[in-house]
Design an enzyme around this catalytic site. Structure first.
Site, PDB file in Angstrom:
ATOM      1  N   ASP A 102      34.827  38.271  14.193  1.00 23.25           N
ATOM      2  CA  ASP A 102      34.648  37.870  15.593  1.00 23.25           C
ATOM      3  C   ASP A 102      33.800  38.893  16.353  1.00 23.25           C
ATOM      4  O   ASP A 102      33.844  40.086  16.041  1.00 23.25           O
ATOM      5  CB  ASP A 102      36.025  37.719  16.257  1.00 23.25           C
ATOM      6  CG  ASP A 102      35.932  36.953  17.568  1.00 23.25           C
ATOM      7  OD1 ASP A 102      34.968  36.168  17.743  1.00 23.25           O
ATOM      8  OD2 ASP A 102      36.831  37.135  18.416  1.00 23.25           O
ATOM      9  N   HIS A 161      24.856  35.923  15.506  1.00 20.80           N
ATOM     10  CA  HIS A 161      25.334  35.318  14.249  1.00 20.80           C
ATOM     11  C   HIS A 161      24.466  35.771  13.076  1.00 20.80           C
ATOM     12  O   HIS A 161      24.974  36.010  11.979  1.00 20.80           O
ATOM     13  CB  HIS A 161      25.351  33.795  14.363  1.00 20.80           C
ATOM     14  CG  HIS A 161      26.317  33.285  15.391  1.00 20.80           C
ATOM     15  ND1 HIS A 161      27.623  33.722  15.467  1.00 20.80           N
ATOM     16  CD2 HIS A 161      26.173  32.392  16.403  1.00 20.80           C
ATOM     17  CE1 HIS A 161      28.237  33.125  16.472  1.00 20.80           C
ATOM     18  NE2 HIS A 161      27.388  32.314  17.061  1.00 20.80           N
ATOM     19  N   LEU A 213      34.294  39.596  -8.052  1.00 14.94           N
ATOM     20  CA  LEU A 213      34.840  39.421  -6.697  1.00 14.94           C
ATOM     21  C   LEU A 213      34.839  37.930  -6.376  1.00 14.94           C
ATOM     22  O   LEU A 213      33.811  37.264  -6.530  1.00 14.94           O
ATOM     23  CB  LEU A 213      33.978  40.165  -5.669  1.00 14.94           C
ATOM     24  CG  LEU A 213      34.354  39.951  -4.193  1.00 14.94           C
ATOM     25  CD1 LEU A 213      35.646  40.690  -3.842  1.00 14.94           C
ATOM     26  CD2 LEU A 213      33.231  40.428  -3.261  1.00 14.94           C
TER      27      LEU A 213
HETATM   28  C1  IPE Z   1      37.636  32.741  15.315  1.00 13.85           C
HETATM   29  O1  IPE Z   1      36.857  33.224  16.355  1.00 13.85           O
HETATM   30  C2  IPE Z   1      36.800  31.920  14.381  1.00 13.85           C
HETATM   31  C3  IPE Z   1      35.802  32.643  13.603  1.00 13.85           C
HETATM   32  C4  IPE Z   1      35.595  33.941  13.600  1.00 13.85           C
HETATM   33  C5  IPE Z   1      34.985  31.828  12.757  1.00 13.85           C
HETATM   34  P1  IPE Z   1      36.759  32.471  17.747  1.00 13.85           P
HETATM   35  O2  IPE Z   1      35.825  33.257  18.581  1.00 13.85           O
HETATM   36  O3  IPE Z   1      36.431  31.048  17.546  1.00 13.85           O
HETATM   37  O4  IPE Z   1      38.248  32.592  18.299  1.00 13.85           O
HETATM   38  P2  IPE Z   1      38.822  32.441  19.780  1.00 13.85           P
HETATM   39  O5  IPE Z   1      38.255  31.178  20.344  1.00 13.85           O
HETATM   40  O6  IPE Z   1      38.364  33.628  20.561  1.00 13.85           O
HETATM   41  O7  IPE Z   1      40.306  32.423  19.634  1.00 13.85           O
HETATM   42  C1  IPE Z   2      32.457  34.850  15.618  1.00 13.37           C
HETATM   43  O1  IPE Z   2      31.780  35.389  16.699  1.00 13.37           O
HETATM   44  C2  IPE Z   2      31.632  33.870  14.838  1.00 13.37           C
HETATM   45  C3  IPE Z   2      31.997  32.460  15.036  1.00 13.37           C
HETATM   46  C4  IPE Z   2      33.060  32.050  15.655  1.00 13.37           C
HETATM   47  C5  IPE Z   2      31.118  31.467  14.465  1.00 13.37           C
HETATM   48  P1  IPE Z   2      31.807  34.685  18.098  1.00 13.37           P
HETATM   49  O2  IPE Z   2      30.646  33.753  18.187  1.00 13.37           O
HETATM   50  O3  IPE Z   2      33.128  34.072  18.388  1.00 13.37           O
HETATM   51  O4  IPE Z   2      31.558  35.926  19.063  1.00 13.37           O
HETATM   52  P2  IPE Z   2      32.221  36.178  20.482  1.00 13.37           P
HETATM   53  O5  IPE Z   2      33.714  36.170  20.302  1.00 13.37           O
HETATM   54  O6  IPE Z   2      31.742  35.079  21.387  1.00 13.37           O
HETATM   55  O7  IPE Z   2      31.692  37.516  20.872  1.00 13.37           O
HETATM   56 MG    MG Z   3      34.804  34.782  19.267  1.00 14.69          MG
END
Ligand code: IPE
Ligand code: IPE
Ligand code: MG
Length: 247
Positions: A18, A35, A129
Site C-alpha cells: 500500500d 503504481h 520461490l
Molecule cells: C489494499 O489497499 C489493496 C492493495 C494493496 C491491493 P487499499 O489502498 O485498497 O486499502 P484501503 O482502501 O486503504 O483499505
Molecule cells: C496500493 O497503493 C496499490 C493498489 C491498491 C492497487 P494505493 O494505490 O492504495 O496507494 P495509496 O494508499 O492511495 O497511497
Molecule cells: Mg491504498
C-alpha cells in the site's frame, strides 16, 4: 538442532503493498506513476526474498474493492499487469520463481487472462520461490468461492475441506504479514489464511519499501513468540508436563 526464533526466516511472507498513490501525489505525479514505481519495488522484493531463502511470497496487487477507483486508474493497473508480466517473466524464470495468480479472473479481459495463464505455465516448473500475486482478490471472495465449490459437490463444509478449496491451498499459511503505507488494517486480504500470521505494519510507502525495511520486518518477526493458542511455557519447552509439551 531446531532453529530458535532468533535465526529463522519466515517461510511465507505476505504483503499488502500500500502507498503507491501517496508516493506519486507527494511528487506531483499521476497515481499510475506510483503504481509503476511499485512494480519496481516488487521486483526488488522478489530478489530480496530469494536472497534470504524465503519460500513463498504472496502480494496484494488489486483488491475486489479496487474496481471502485476511477476508471482511468483501474485501466492503468490492468495495463500495468499485462506489461509487467511480459517484462518480468524471463527473469522470474531465470531465478526459479513460480508465479501464481490468485483471485477471480473472470472479470479480467480475455487478453489479460491469457497472459496470466501463459505466465503461470511458463514458470510452473520452478521451485525456488512460489510467488503468489493476488489480483482481483478478496478474502471474502475466497471463502465464498471455496464454500461454493463444496456446496456444488454436495460436500460437508469443515475447516479442512474449506482450507483445501481456498485459493492459496498450494502453500502453507503466511508466517509474516506486512502492510506498508501506515494503515493498520487488513483490507480484505488473507482473512482465512492470516489466522495466526504475525502482523507487521510499516510506515514506508510501498515504492520505498526496500531490503532494509524487509530485514526490519524479519527482525521484528524473530522477536515474536508464536503460541498458536498454547502457553508460553509450552512453546518454549519449559513445561515438564508431557501433555502440554509444544508440538
Ligand atoms: C489494499 O489497499 C489493496 C492493495 C494493496 C491491493 P487499499 O489502498 O485498497 O486499502 P484501503 O482502501 O486503504 O483499505
Ligand atoms: C496500493 O497503493 C496499490 C493498489 C491498491 C492497487 P494505493 O494505490 O492504495 O496507494 P495509496 O494508499 O492511495 O497511497
Ligand atoms: Mg491504498
Amino acid at each position: 538442532m531446531v532453529p530458535t526464533s532468533s535465526t529463522v526466516v519466515p517461510n511465507h511472507v505476505a504483503i499488502v503493498m500500500d502507498g503507491n498513490g501517496r508516493w506519486a501525489t507527494k511528487r506531483f505525479l499521476p497515481r499510475i506513476a506510483g503504481h509503476k514505481q511499485g512494480v519496481d519495488s516488487l521486483s526488488r522484493c522478489v530478489q530480496a526474498c530469494l536472497d534470504r531463502g524465503i519460500s513463498v511470497l504472496t502480494v496484494f496487487a488489486f483488491s475486489s474493492e479496487n474496481w471502485n477507483r476511477p476508471a482511468e486508474e483501474v485501466s492503468g493497473l490492468m495495463e500495468l499487469l499485462a506489461y509487467s508480466l511480459s517484462k518480468e517473466v524471463p527473469s522470474l524464470n531465470a531465478n526459479g520463481v513460480q508465479l501464481r495468480f490468485v483471485g477471480d479472473r473472470t472479470r479480467l479481459s480475455e487478453k489479460v487472462q491469457a497472459g496470466l495463464a501463459q505466465a503461470e505455465l511458463d514458470t510452473s516448473a520452478n521451485q525456488r520461490l512460489i510467488f503468489n500475486v493476488c489480483f482481483n482478490y478478496g478474502g471474502r471472495w475466497d471463502i465464498a468461492q471455496a464454500a461454493n465449490r463444496l456446496a456444488v459437490r454436495g460436500e460437508a463444509i469443515t475447516e479442512l475441506s474449506l482450507d483445501r478449496e481456498m485459493a492459496l491451498a498450494h502453500v502453507p499459511d503466511p508466517d509474516l504479514l506486512i502492510r506498508t503505507g501506515g494503515e493498520l488494517r487488513i483490507s480484505n486480504f488473507l482473512l482465512w489464511q492470516a489466522a495466526y500470521s504475525e502482523l507487521h505494519f510499516s510506515d514506508k510507502l510501498w515504492p520505498e519499501f526496500d531490503e532494509a525495511a524487509l530485514d526490519e520486518a524479519i527482525a521484528v518477526f524473530r522477536t515474536r513468540e508464536r503460541r498458536f493458542g498454547k502457553t508460553s511455557a509450552q512453546v518454549s519447552g519449559r513445561s515438564t508436563n508431557e501433555n502440554t509439551k509444544a508440538a
